[in-house]
Design a protein around this motif. Structure first.
Motif, PDB file in Angstrom:
ATOM      1  N   LYS A  69       0.841  -1.201   0.000  1.00 39.59           N
ATOM      2  CA  LYS A  69       0.000   0.000   0.000  1.00 39.59           C
ATOM      3  C   LYS A  69       0.882   1.260   0.000  1.00 39.59           C
ATOM      4  CE  LYS A  69      -3.895  -2.339   2.314  1.00 39.59           C
ATOM      5  NZ  LYS A  69      -4.697  -2.420   3.573  1.00 39.59           N
ATOM      6  N   TYR A  80     -12.037  -2.694  -3.636  1.00 38.58           N
ATOM      7  CA  TYR A  80     -12.601  -2.835  -2.291  1.00 38.58           C
ATOM      8  C   TYR A  80     -14.138  -2.835  -2.291  1.00 38.58           C
ATOM      9  CZ  TYR A  80      -8.131  -2.526   0.211  1.00 38.58           C
ATOM     10  OH  TYR A  80      -6.876  -2.775   0.721  1.00 38.58           O
ATOM     11  N   LEU A 137     -16.351  -3.862   0.569  1.00 42.43           N
ATOM     12  CA  LEU A 137     -16.343  -3.061   1.803  1.00 42.43           C
ATOM     13  C   LEU A 137     -17.091  -1.741   1.637  1.00 42.43           C
ATOM     14  CD1 LEU A 137     -12.595  -3.637   2.834  1.00 42.43           C
ATOM     15  CD2 LEU A 137     -14.611  -4.818   3.712  1.00 42.43           C
ATOM     16  N   PHE A 192     -15.545   3.059   7.112  1.00 42.82           N
ATOM     17  CA  PHE A 192     -14.181   3.479   6.783  1.00 42.82           C
ATOM     18  C   PHE A 192     -13.883   3.417   5.287  1.00 42.82           C
ATOM     19  CE2 PHE A 192     -14.048  -1.046   8.020  1.00 42.82           C
ATOM     20  CZ  PHE A 192     -13.462  -1.629   6.906  1.00 42.82           C
ATOM     21  N   LEU A 252     -10.522   4.564   3.333  1.00 40.07           N
ATOM     22  CA  LEU A 252      -9.716   3.474   2.766  1.00 40.07           C
ATOM     23  C   LEU A 252      -9.374   3.773   1.306  1.00 40.07           C
ATOM     24  CD1 LEU A 252      -8.499   0.596   2.768  1.00 40.07           C
ATOM     25  CD2 LEU A 252     -10.823  -0.300   2.429  1.00 40.07           C
ATOM     26  N   ARG A 278      -1.309 -14.674   4.016  1.00 40.64           N
ATOM     27  CA  ARG A 278      -2.037 -13.935   5.061  1.00 40.64           C
ATOM     28  C   ARG A 278      -1.326 -14.049   6.410  1.00 40.64           C
ATOM     29  NH1 ARG A 278      -6.600 -10.589   4.099  1.00 40.64           N
ATOM     30  NH2 ARG A 278      -7.576 -11.376   5.979  1.00 40.64           N
ATOM     31  N   THR A 318      -5.282  -8.037  10.370  1.00 36.50           N
ATOM     32  CA  THR A 318      -5.696  -6.751   9.791  1.00 36.50           C
ATOM     33  C   THR A 318      -5.361  -5.580  10.717  1.00 36.50           C
ATOM     34  OG1 THR A 318      -7.508  -7.861   8.650  1.00 36.50           O
ATOM     35  CG2 THR A 318      -7.696  -5.477   8.896  1.00 36.50           C
ATOM     36  N   ARG A 334       2.730  -6.812   9.285  1.00 38.05           N
ATOM     37  CA  ARG A 334       1.994  -5.777  10.031  1.00 38.05           C
ATOM     38  C   ARG A 334       2.435  -5.724  11.492  1.00 38.05           C
ATOM     39  NH1 ARG A 334      -3.769  -7.461   7.333  1.00 38.05           N
ATOM     40  NH2 ARG A 334      -3.759  -6.043   5.522  1.00 38.05           N
ATOM     41  N   VAL A 355      -4.766   0.440  11.837  1.00 36.13           N
ATOM     42  CA  VAL A 355      -5.476  -0.389  10.856  1.00 36.13           C
ATOM     43  C   VAL A 355      -5.604   0.320   9.511  1.00 36.13           C
ATOM     44  CG1 VAL A 355      -7.821   0.314  11.552  1.00 36.13           C
ATOM     45  CG2 VAL A 355      -7.450  -1.935  10.514  1.00 36.13           C
ATOM     46  N   GLY A 356      -5.694   1.647   9.549  1.00 37.88           N
ATOM     47  CA  GLY A 356      -5.815   2.428   8.320  1.00 37.88           C
ATOM     48  C   GLY A 356      -4.475   2.747   7.672  1.00 37.88           C
ATOM     49  N   ASN A 359      -1.907  -0.033   7.332  1.00 38.59           N
ATOM     50  CA  ASN A 359      -1.367  -1.363   7.654  1.00 38.59           C
ATOM     51  C   ASN A 359      -0.512  -1.969   6.536  1.00 38.59           C
ATOM     52  OD1 ASN A 359      -3.455  -2.029   5.977  1.00 38.59           O
ATOM     53  ND2 ASN A 359      -4.517  -3.379   7.414  1.00 38.59           N
TER      54      ASN A 359
HETATM   55  P1  ADP Z   1      -7.569  -7.241   5.202  1.00 42.18           P
HETATM   56  O1  ADP Z   1      -6.852  -6.151   4.451  1.00 42.18           O
HETATM   57  O2  ADP Z   1      -6.711  -7.769   6.325  1.00 42.18           O
HETATM   58  O3  ADP Z   1      -8.111  -8.316   4.304  1.00 42.18           O
HETATM   59  P2  ADP Z   1     -10.287  -6.128   5.404  1.00 42.18           P
HETATM   60  O4  ADP Z   1     -10.585  -6.732   4.077  1.00 42.18           O
HETATM   61  O5  ADP Z   1     -11.239  -6.358   6.521  1.00 42.18           O
HETATM   62  O6  ADP Z   1      -8.827  -6.578   5.943  1.00 42.18           O
HETATM   63  O7  ADP Z   1     -10.141  -4.563   5.252  1.00 42.18           O
HETATM   64  C1  ADP Z   1      -9.457  -4.018   4.163  1.00 42.18           C
HETATM   65  C2  ADP Z   1      -8.620  -2.870   4.625  1.00 42.18           C
HETATM   66  O8  ADP Z   1      -9.474  -1.839   5.107  1.00 42.18           O
HETATM   67  C3  ADP Z   1      -7.680  -3.166   5.798  1.00 42.18           C
HETATM   68  O9  ADP Z   1      -6.474  -3.783   5.403  1.00 42.18           O
HETATM   69  C4  ADP Z   1      -7.478  -1.795   6.375  1.00 42.18           C
HETATM   70  O10 ADP Z   1      -6.482  -1.056   5.641  1.00 42.18           O
HETATM   71  C5  ADP Z   1      -8.824  -1.133   6.157  1.00 42.18           C
HETATM   72  N1  ADP Z   1      -9.641  -1.213   7.361  1.00 42.18           N
HETATM   73  C6  ADP Z   1     -10.248  -2.312   7.847  1.00 42.18           C
HETATM   74  N2  ADP Z   1     -10.919  -2.027   8.971  1.00 42.18           N
HETATM   75  C7  ADP Z   1     -10.726  -0.709   9.197  1.00 42.18           C
HETATM   76  C8  ADP Z   1     -11.157   0.204  10.215  1.00 42.18           C
HETATM   77  N3  ADP Z   1     -11.906  -0.184  11.232  1.00 42.18           N
HETATM   78  N4  ADP Z   1     -10.752   1.492  10.110  1.00 42.18           N
HETATM   79  C9  ADP Z   1      -9.984   1.904   9.083  1.00 42.18           C
HETATM   80  N5  ADP Z   1      -9.550   1.101   8.094  1.00 42.18           N
HETATM   81  C10 ADP Z   1      -9.901  -0.195   8.155  1.00 42.18           C
END
Ligand code: ADP
Length: 168
Positions: free
Chosen positions: A29, A69, A72, A77, A81, A105, A111, A122, A129-130, A132
């Protein structure tokens, strides 16, 4: 019967030759790129014994990030994101190997970086988390979708000369 046992074999047994080669989509990222972690991250996948099949350094457009994405889109978020992912260049990659989706993974870690074990990417390099640092496909099916989205031109078919030294 032995054949039944194989079907229900545990993950550790699966590694004794049964697991299939698969591909996963990995993206460093914008924060990972800005912080100079490209080499470190590639090195971890490479040293593990996975094969790099495709790689590009690109800044993606908003509509593309939203597509990546899409699952999501309803999350609170989501806007942040998308802003994060389009804020600078990313390194998009395809890695191949036995069980590479799930193992990738585990290399990446949880995450939420505060839940990610030390030794994971990570766990070692991220706090929030934002921010990562890295993305990795969460299943073989999503990997196929993501690879098709990011690499519509296809990926390399090369085979490493190290293959027999890494895989049985
Ligand atoms: P992953 O990337 O581990 O597969 P997710 O698919 O749940 O996780 O989420 C995608 C991405 O969205 C995360 O890697 C993270 O950058 C962001 N994200 C997830 N949850 C949050 C949150 N609560 N606040 C801000 N960003 C988030």
């Amino acid at each position: 019967a032995p054949s039944n046992r194989q079907k229900t074999s545990s993950k550790s047994e699966k590694y004794q030759g049964e697991a299939t080669m698969e591909s996963t989509f990995i993206m460093i990222k914008p924060d990972g790129v800005q912080r100079g972690l490209i080499g470190e991250i590639i090195s971890r996948f490479e040293k593990k014994g996975f094969y790099l099949k495709a790689m590009k350094f690109i800044t993606v457009e908003r509509s593309f990030a939203e597509k990546h994405y899409a699952d999501l889109a309803t999350k609170p978020f989501f806007g942040g994101l998308v802003e994060y992912i389009i804020s600078g260049p990313v390194v998009a990659m395809v890695w191949e190997g036995k069980d590479v989706v799930a193992t990738g993974r585990r290399i990446i870690g949880a995450t939420r970086p505060w839940e990610a074990s030390p030794g994971t990417i990570r766990g070692d390099f991220a706090v929030e988390v934002g921010r990562n640092v890295i993305h990795g496909s969460d299943a073989v099916e999503s990997a196929q979708k993501e690879i098709a989205l990011w690499f519509p031109e296809g990926v390399s078919e090369w085979k490493s000369q190290m293959h027999p030294w890494i895989y049985e």
